[in-house]
Design a protein around this motif. Structure first.
Motif, PDB file in Angstrom:
ATOM      1  N   SER A 195      68.948 -78.562  40.365  1.00 14.78           N
ATOM      2  CA  SER A 195      68.704 -79.982  40.674  1.00 14.78           C
ATOM      3  C   SER A 195      69.647 -80.881  39.890  1.00 14.78           C
ATOM      4  CB  SER A 195      67.265 -80.370  40.342  1.00 14.78           C
ATOM      5  OG  SER A 195      66.365 -79.531  41.008  1.00 14.78           O
ATOM      6  N   ARG A 200      72.244 -85.638  44.811  1.00 16.67           N
ATOM      7  CA  ARG A 200      73.046 -86.594  45.577  1.00 16.67           C
ATOM      8  C   ARG A 200      72.256 -87.888  45.679  1.00 16.67           C
ATOM      9  NH1 ARG A 200      75.922 -83.652  50.744  1.00 16.67           N
ATOM     10  NH2 ARG A 200      77.184 -82.206  49.527  1.00 16.67           N
ATOM     11  N   GLN A 203      69.302 -88.728  48.228  1.00 23.77           N
ATOM     12  CA  GLN A 203      69.098 -87.541  49.063  1.00 23.77           C
ATOM     13  C   GLN A 203      68.130 -86.576  48.385  1.00 23.77           C
ATOM     14  OE1 GLN A 203      71.815 -86.111  51.549  1.00 23.77           O
ATOM     15  NE2 GLN A 203      72.972 -87.985  51.655  1.00 23.77           N
ATOM     16  N   ILE A 205      67.222 -82.791  47.610  1.00 27.61           N
ATOM     17  CA  ILE A 205      67.909 -81.501  47.480  1.00 27.61           C
ATOM     18  C   ILE A 205      66.938 -80.431  47.983  1.00 27.61           C
ATOM     19  CG2 ILE A 205      69.105 -79.933  45.888  1.00 27.61           C
ATOM     20  CD1 ILE A 205      68.816 -82.262  43.778  1.00 27.61           C
ATOM     21  N   SER A 215      70.914 -77.474  50.387  1.00 28.02           N
ATOM     22  CA  SER A 215      71.282 -78.452  51.409  1.00 28.02           C
ATOM     23  C   SER A 215      70.617 -79.777  51.036  1.00 28.02           C
ATOM     24  CB  SER A 215      70.866 -77.970  52.800  1.00 28.02           C
ATOM     25  OG  SER A 215      69.502 -77.613  52.793  1.00 28.02           O
ATOM     26  N   TRP A 216      70.934 -80.807  51.764  1.00 30.10           N
ATOM     27  CA  TRP A 216      70.435 -82.133  51.406  1.00 30.10           C
ATOM     28  C   TRP A 216      69.917 -82.836  52.653  1.00 30.10           C
ATOM     29  CZ3 TRP A 216      74.906 -79.882  49.771  1.00 30.10           C
ATOM     30  CH2 TRP A 216      75.105 -79.748  48.395  1.00 30.10           C
TER      31      TRP A 216
END
Ligand code: GLA
Length: 397
Positions: A195, A200, A203, A205, A215-216
């Motif tokens: 993490s 992001r 976003q 995670i 992936s996001w």
């Protein structure tokens, strides 16, 4: 960062050459799934460990923390635990891991500043490990590969080193987890380190801990992430955490699967009579959580936020009744959250046994929500709480 630079200058008599900021994390959904090779959703949040570093000519490391009076100093060729300074186990542990992978680096001075509240379950330890690893990489550039190290990255005209690729970030996360498991002595999974490295801005995670794939998906801009700290420090987390982990592993053995990721609610029910009661209850929580993350990912993508929020409440209920990693204060925080109309979902976040809840709340009512929960908690317990509206941020850099 200015404050940390000044602190570094005061203590080491020179300016730092590099700095790193690694965020803490909030586990959004997927409790105790990581070490069961399951699925989990997390957010990197705007609470950070910042480190500033500068090289030394000897093979020594000296560390100063803005929050602690001790000066920690050790030789790179004789890294060992010092029970008097347990927080230094984190940088020591990751340095050892890097050495074991063949990374070559010299001595350095390091100053640390943290804005991650201790004991809230926001993973200050993972952020500390990640920040140290990236600081060493900036100072003594290296490239981790699955078998050790590759050609080191070059510095650009300004002396900067390109950020690690996602593949290398995964290897860094594994090294950080190994440091915690093998040196610090906490048998945690890989959620926290991934993490901090893979965040992001705005976003979610999504981590598949079996495939080690990240992936996001976007977090709706109208939602605020509110963290409410129960004030209960999860001091017993080591023992309780490892106990739950043992139950999960024992359940997987009884089900004859490599990890609970491979069990289903049906296979678990079919085997119920063969399982020890606590093994069954712990497995029920984990298998349910993995299913909730799977469902939740689809709901988030479809913009079905209310339904997603219900999964958070269900997750907490499962923690409370099956996994037994909640506590009265966390239950009260979730119960209070439920009574506020702007709250879509709430649950304990992280290991449990204390720490904080995560709440998804309509952004324009986040402050009213915080006041509502704080007032209710004060009224019921006589104690005040700390809570934060967390920004969702990029990973460590
Ligand atoms: C702690 C551990 C993580 C994870 C969570 C529970 O935060 O460090 O690895 O197991 O608990 O999901």
């Amino acid at each position: 960062m200015t404050e940390l630079r000044d602190f570094f200058g005061r203590h080491f008599g020179a300016s730092p050459t590099h700095s790193v900021r690694a965020p803490g994390r909030v586990e959004l959904l997927g409790n105790h799934t990581d070490y069961n090779q399951g699925l989990v959703m997390a957010l990197a949040v705007d609470k950070f460990i910042e480190v500033a570093v500068g090289p030394r000519q000897d093979r020594e490391v000296e560390i100063r923390d803005t929050a602690f009076p001790e000066r920690v100093r050790f030789a790179l060729d004789a890294i060992a635990k010092d029970p008097g300074v347990p927080w230094a186990d984190y940088p020591k542990g990751i340095l050892l891991q890097l050495q074991q992978r063949g990374v070559e680096f010299g001595g350095f001075n390091l100053a640390i500043k943290s804005s991650i509240p201790l004991g809230a379950g926001l993973s200050s330890s993972a952020a500390f490990l990640v920040a140290t690893a990236l600081a060493v990489r900036k100072l003594y550039p290296f490239t981790l590969t699955p078998s050790g190290v590759g050609t080191p990255p070059l510095r650009d005209a300004e002396g900067n080193v390109a950020a690690p690729s996602d593949a290398e970030r995964l290897l860094l996360a594994k090294a950080c987890q190994a440091a915690e498991n093998q040196f610090v002595g906490v048998n945690c999974g890989i959620l926290d380190h991934i993490s901090s490295l893979f965040g992001r801005a705005r976003q979610v995670i999504e981590i598949d801990c079996e495939k080690l794939a990240v992936s996001w998906s976007p977090l709706d801009g109208n939602l605020a992430v509110v963290v409410c700290h129960s004030g209960v420090k999860h001091a017993l987390v080591g023992g309780e955490y490892n106990d739950r982990r043992r139950h999960c592993e024992s359940a997987a053995r009884a089900l004859e699967v490599p990890a609970l990721r491979y069990a289903t609610l049906e296979s678990l029910e079919a085997a119920k009579s063969r399982l020890d009661r606590r093994d069954y209850e712990c497995a029920l929580h984990v298998v349910g959580e993995i299913e909730r993350v799977r469902t939740g990912a689809a709901l988030l993508r479809a913009g079905r936020l209310k339904d997603f929020g219900q999964l958070l409440f269900a997750s907490h209920e499962s923690s409370r009744t099956h996994f037994l990693n909640s506590c009265p204060e966390l239950d009260l925080l979730v119960a209070l959250a439920r009574t506020h109309t702007a709250c879509l979902g709430a649950r304990l976040t992280g290991g449990g046994f204390g720490g904080a809840t995560v709440n998804l709340v309509a952004r324009d009512q986040a402050e009213a929500f915080r006041e509502h929960v704080a007032a209710g908690f004060q009224q019921r317990t006589g104690r005040s709480i700390h809570s934060w509206v967390c920004g969702v941020v990029d990973g460590a850099e």
